[in-house]
Design a protein around this motif. Sequence first.
Motif, mmCIF file in Angstrom:
data_model
loop_
_atom_site.group_PDB
_atom_site.id
_atom_site.type_symbol
_atom_site.label_atom_id
_atom_site.label_comp_id
_atom_site.label_asym_id
_atom_site.label_seq_id
_atom_site.Cartn_x
_atom_site.Cartn_y
_atom_site.Cartn_z
ATOM 1 N N GLU A 1 49.532 34.609 32.959
ATOM 2 C CA GLU A 1 49.176 35.953 32.513
ATOM 3 C C GLU A 1 47.781 35.949 31.900
ATOM 4 O OE1 GLU A 1 50.649 39.457 29.421
ATOM 5 O OE2 GLU A 1 51.865 37.643 29.661
ATOM 6 N N VAL B 1 41.821 40.688 31.620
ATOM 7 C CA VAL B 1 42.418 41.986 31.944
ATOM 8 C C VAL B 1 41.375 43.086 31.775
ATOM 9 C CG1 VAL B 1 44.160 43.698 31.291
ATOM 10 C CG2 VAL B 1 44.790 41.295 31.474
ATOM 11 N N ALA C 1 48.713 41.527 29.635
ATOM 12 C CA ALA C 1 49.348 42.377 30.641
ATOM 13 C C ALA C 1 50.826 42.544 30.291
ATOM 14 C CB ALA C 1 49.172 41.767 32.028
ATOM 15 N N GLN D 1 49.334 44.882 25.651
ATOM 16 C CA GLN D 1 49.381 45.530 26.954
ATOM 17 C C GLN D 1 48.095 46.318 27.194
ATOM 18 O OE1 GLN D 1 49.663 46.089 30.098
ATOM 19 N NE2 GLN D 1 51.898 46.062 30.053
ATOM 20 N N ALA E 1 46.674 46.101 30.474
ATOM 21 C CA ALA E 1 46.683 46.363 31.912
ATOM 22 C C ALA E 1 47.204 47.751 32.259
ATOM 23 C CB ALA E 1 47.514 45.304 32.636
ATOM 24 N N ARG E 2 48.144 48.263 31.462
ATOM 25 C CA ARG E 2 48.733 49.567 31.756
ATOM 26 C C ARG E 2 48.639 50.521 30.570
ATOM 27 N NH1 ARG E 2 54.046 47.292 34.467
ATOM 28 N NH2 ARG E 2 54.930 48.758 33.018
ATOM 29 N N GLN F 1 44.529 51.874 34.997
ATOM 30 C CA GLN F 1 45.720 51.062 34.769
ATOM 31 C C GLN F 1 46.019 50.265 36.037
ATOM 32 O OE1 GLN F 1 46.208 54.684 33.984
ATOM 33 N NE2 GLN F 1 45.146 54.028 32.148
ATOM 34 N N VAL G 1 51.385 45.902 37.686
ATOM 35 C CA VAL G 1 51.600 44.523 37.248
ATOM 36 C C VAL G 1 52.966 44.027 37.714
ATOM 37 C CG1 VAL G 1 51.813 42.981 35.256
ATOM 38 C CG2 VAL G 1 50.152 44.854 35.204
#
Length: 146
Positions: free
Chosen positions: A80, A86, A109, A114, A116-117, A124, A127
Motif C-alpha cells: 500500500e 498516493v 489508501a 485515506q 486515495a478516495r 479519487q 482502490v
Amino acid sequence: MNYELFMAEAIAEARRGSEEGEIPVGAVAVLDDAMIARDHDRMVLQRDPTAHAVLMTLQAAARKLESRRLAEVTIFTTHEPCAMCVGALVEAEVEALVYAVPDDRRGAAGGAIQLARDKAMPHQLSVISGVREAEARRLASESAVG
C-alpha cells in the motif's frame, strides 16, 4: 483486467529490488491491458528517500505516454503506497490502484489514512487491495532490508 497477472509482475519487480539490496516493493503501470512501465524501490541505491517503486513507475509511465495525466492507467504495487505516492497518483489522475499488502502505519489508501478516495481531493482513485497478498508478504518477510 487480469489483476493476478499484473500483481505477479509487480512481485517479480519487488524481487529484483530485493536482490539489489532494496526494500522489496515493486510496481507496474497498465494501460489497455498492457504493461507500460515497471520499477522497484531505489531508495538505497540512489540515496533518495523519494525513490519509491510507485513514483518511479509513475514517472516512467508519464514519459512513455508523454503526458502528466494518466487518466486511464492502473498502478499495481506490492505494498500500500504512502501519502507521497498516493498524492502523486491523485495529481496524475490515475484511474485505479491495486495493491497486495495493506500498511496500517504508513498506507494512504485506507491503511493509516485515506487520501486515495478522499472527497476533499481533486481526484479519487478506485482502490483494490489484497491481490496476491500472501505471496507479497512472504517476499517482504524473506528480505533482510528494513
